[in-house]
Design an enzyme around this catalytic site. Structure first.
Site, PDB file in Angstrom:
ATOM      1  N   GLU A 105       0.848  -1.197   0.000  1.00  0.00           N
ATOM      2  CA  GLU A 105       0.000   0.000   0.000  1.00  0.00           C
ATOM      3  C   GLU A 105       0.886   1.250   0.000  1.00  0.00           C
ATOM      4  O   GLU A 105       2.015   1.227   0.494  1.00  0.00           O
ATOM      5  CB  GLU A 105      -0.893  -0.080   1.248  1.00  0.00           C
ATOM      6  CG  GLU A 105      -1.823   1.075   1.509  1.00  0.00           C
ATOM      7  CD  GLU A 105      -2.873   1.335   0.456  1.00  0.00           C
ATOM      8  OE1 GLU A 105      -2.483   1.551  -0.701  1.00  0.00           O
ATOM      9  OE2 GLU A 105      -4.068   1.375   0.789  1.00  0.00           O
ATOM     10  N   ASP A 106       0.372   2.338  -0.563  1.00  0.00           N
ATOM     11  CA  ASP A 106       1.165   3.571  -0.579  1.00  0.00           C
ATOM     12  C   ASP A 106       1.252   4.200   0.811  1.00  0.00           C
ATOM     13  O   ASP A 106       2.317   4.564   1.278  1.00  0.00           O
ATOM     14  CB  ASP A 106       0.617   4.582  -1.611  1.00  0.00           C
ATOM     15  CG  ASP A 106      -0.883   4.842  -1.464  1.00  0.00           C
ATOM     16  OD1 ASP A 106      -1.523   4.286  -0.543  1.00  0.00           O
ATOM     17  OD2 ASP A 106      -1.426   5.605  -2.286  1.00  0.00           O
ATOM     18  N   ASP A 125      -3.400   5.502   6.543  1.00  0.00           N
ATOM     19  CA  ASP A 125      -3.955   6.752   7.061  1.00  0.00           C
ATOM     20  C   ASP A 125      -4.886   6.394   8.227  1.00  0.00           C
ATOM     21  O   ASP A 125      -4.413   6.124   9.316  1.00  0.00           O
ATOM     22  CB  ASP A 125      -4.666   7.455   5.901  1.00  0.00           C
ATOM     23  CG  ASP A 125      -5.116   8.865   6.211  1.00  0.00           C
ATOM     24  OD1 ASP A 125      -4.405   9.582   6.910  1.00  0.00           O
ATOM     25  OD2 ASP A 125      -6.198   9.262   5.737  1.00  0.00           O
ATOM     26  N   THR A 152      -9.046   1.070   5.210  1.00  0.00           N
ATOM     27  CA  THR A 152      -8.912   0.280   3.977  1.00  0.00           C
ATOM     28  C   THR A 152      -8.122  -1.003   4.236  1.00  0.00           C
ATOM     29  O   THR A 152      -8.541  -2.100   3.853  1.00  0.00           O
ATOM     30  CB  THR A 152      -8.179   1.094   2.892  1.00  0.00           C
ATOM     31  OG1 THR A 152      -8.820   2.358   2.749  1.00  0.00           O
ATOM     32  CG2 THR A 152      -8.187   0.371   1.556  1.00  0.00           C
ATOM     33  N   PHE A 199      -0.620  16.278   3.834  1.00  0.00           N
ATOM     34  CA  PHE A 199      -1.099  15.629   2.612  1.00  0.00           C
ATOM     35  C   PHE A 199       0.066  15.546   1.633  1.00  0.00           C
ATOM     36  O   PHE A 199       0.657  16.555   1.262  1.00  0.00           O
ATOM     37  CB  PHE A 199      -2.276  16.385   1.992  1.00  0.00           C
ATOM     38  CG  PHE A 199      -3.021  15.522   1.020  1.00  0.00           C
ATOM     39  CD1 PHE A 199      -4.070  14.720   1.450  1.00  0.00           C
ATOM     40  CD2 PHE A 199      -2.637  15.465  -0.317  1.00  0.00           C
ATOM     41  CE1 PHE A 199      -4.741  13.884   0.562  1.00  0.00           C
ATOM     42  CE2 PHE A 199      -3.298  14.630  -1.209  1.00  0.00           C
ATOM     43  CZ  PHE A 199      -4.354  13.847  -0.775  1.00  0.00           C
ATOM     44  N   ARG A 239       1.200  11.630  -9.432  1.00  0.00           N
ATOM     45  CA  ARG A 239       1.679  10.282  -9.094  1.00  0.00           C
ATOM     46  C   ARG A 239       3.096  10.047  -9.621  1.00  0.00           C
ATOM     47  O   ARG A 239       3.832   9.220  -9.100  1.00  0.00           O
ATOM     48  CB  ARG A 239       0.752   9.217  -9.693  1.00  0.00           C
ATOM     49  CG  ARG A 239      -0.652   9.179  -9.101  1.00  0.00           C
ATOM     50  CD  ARG A 239      -1.354   7.900  -9.511  1.00  0.00           C
ATOM     51  NE  ARG A 239      -2.789   7.934  -9.282  1.00  0.00           N
ATOM     52  CZ  ARG A 239      -3.383   7.603  -8.133  1.00  0.00           C
ATOM     53  NH1 ARG A 239      -2.663   7.245  -7.105  1.00  0.00           N
ATOM     54  NH2 ARG A 239      -4.696   7.643  -8.014  1.00  0.00           N
TER      55      ARG A 239
HETATM   56  P1  IMP Z   1      -7.156   4.743   4.929  1.00  0.00           P
HETATM   57  O1  IMP Z   1      -5.942   4.232   5.678  1.00  0.00           O
HETATM   58  O2  IMP Z   1      -8.243   3.730   4.776  1.00  0.00           O
HETATM   59  O3  IMP Z   1      -7.672   6.016   5.532  1.00  0.00           O
HETATM   60  O4  IMP Z   1      -6.805   5.129   3.449  1.00  0.00           O
HETATM   61  C1  IMP Z   1      -5.560   5.145   2.900  1.00  0.00           C
HETATM   62  C2  IMP Z   1      -5.703   5.727   1.497  1.00  0.00           C
HETATM   63  O5  IMP Z   1      -6.016   7.124   1.565  1.00  0.00           O
HETATM   64  C3  IMP Z   1      -4.400   5.633   0.759  1.00  0.00           C
HETATM   65  O6  IMP Z   1      -4.299   4.445   0.019  1.00  0.00           O
HETATM   66  C4  IMP Z   1      -4.452   6.860  -0.137  1.00  0.00           C
HETATM   67  O7  IMP Z   1      -5.113   6.563  -1.343  1.00  0.00           O
HETATM   68  C5  IMP Z   1      -5.294   7.857   0.621  1.00  0.00           C
HETATM   69  N1  IMP Z   1      -4.443   8.867   1.305  1.00  0.00           N
HETATM   70  C6  IMP Z   1      -4.312   9.047   2.635  1.00  0.00           C
HETATM   71  N2  IMP Z   1      -3.458  10.043   2.922  1.00  0.00           N
HETATM   72  C7  IMP Z   1      -2.994  10.481   1.729  1.00  0.00           C
HETATM   73  C8  IMP Z   1      -2.047  11.512   1.363  1.00  0.00           C
HETATM   74  O8  IMP Z   1      -1.440  12.220   2.174  1.00  0.00           O
HETATM   75  N3  IMP Z   1      -1.844  11.685   0.025  1.00  0.00           N
HETATM   76  C9  IMP Z   1      -2.484  10.944  -0.912  1.00  0.00           C
HETATM   77  N4  IMP Z   1      -3.361   9.966  -0.614  1.00  0.00           N
HETATM   78  C10 IMP Z   1      -3.623   9.744   0.703  1.00  0.00           C
HETATM   79 MG    MG Z   2      -5.649   8.083  -3.421  1.00  0.00          MG
END
Ligand code: IMP
Ligand code: MG
Length: 183
Positions: free
Chosen positions: A106-107, A110, A114, A159, A172
């Site tokens: 995963e990138d 947060d 997910t 962000f 990206r």
């Molecule tokens: P979460 O952990 O379910 O809230 O979601 C994670 C997803 O939110 C990541 O896969 C990203 O697509 C998106 N995301 C969260 N923070 C950032 C950020 O700082 N920049 C770009 N995308 C983000």
């Molecule tokens: Mg995204």
């Protein structure tokens, strides 16, 4: 938009990704792994990480979208986005993962919603092991107690874009990880 500021340089990213690759190579010595990238943000990290891992490996990808009213890009930038945590699968893996070593790539972690959903879904298929590799981690945003197994960098609640991460689908392809100013 105001100018992007480099948070983590491409050189620092490359160095850290090599370290993570070395760790994965050690942890799975003598075994094979399947890298499962979460589209689209993890594509670049997966490509670089996999090339630093000296093991038999294959790639797969999973596509998800979160339910809930996604705010406008400007509002997402200002205060982040807390989805409902319910995730809709847009693309599943192409193969059975039963008895396989899975590294979910995963990138960024947060809120953790997910990843928590994806882990639960994949664990139900009884892989031999399931680990999470995340390039970035914003622990202060967490809503569910989730920890990555291979984490590149812990960052504050900013962000960020670049190296796969987007703002409204843009940026990206930036080689460095940059902060989008929130003013
Ligand atoms: P979460 O952990 O379910 O809230 O979601 C994670 C997803 O939110 C990541 O896969 C990203 O697509 C998106 N995301 C969260 N923070 C950032 C950020 O700082 N920049 C770009 N995308 C983000
Ligand atoms: Mg995204």
């Amino acid at each position: 938009m105001a100018e992007l500021k480099v948070l983590i340089s491409r050189q620092d990213v490359a160095k850290r990704v090599a370290e993570l690759g070395e760790q994965i190579t050690k942890d799975f010595a003598g075994q094979s792994v399947i890298f499962v990238g979460v589209l689209k943000g993890a594509a670049i990290f997966l490509a670089d990480l996999a090339r630093q891992v000296q093991l038999d490996s294959t790639f797969d990808f999973i596509g998800v979208s979160s339910y809930g009213n996604r705010p406008s890009p400007a509002n997402e930038l200002r205060s982040g986005w807390d989805s409902t945590g319910e995730v809709r699968l847009l693309k599943d893996v192409d193969q059975s993962i039963k008895e396989k070593n899975i590294i979910l790539v995963e990138d960024i972690l947060d809120t953790g919603l997910t990843m928590t959903y994806l882990k639960k879904m994949l664990l139900a298929r009884q892989p031999r092991s399931l680990k999470v590799a995340a390039l970035l981690d914003k622990p202060s945003r967490r809503k569910l107690p989730l920890e990555g197994d291979y984490v590149g960098f812990k960052i504050p609640d900013e962000f960020v874009v670049g190296y796969g991460l987007d703002y409204a689908e843009k940026y990206r392809n930036l080689p460095d990880i940059c902060v989008v100013p929130r003013e």
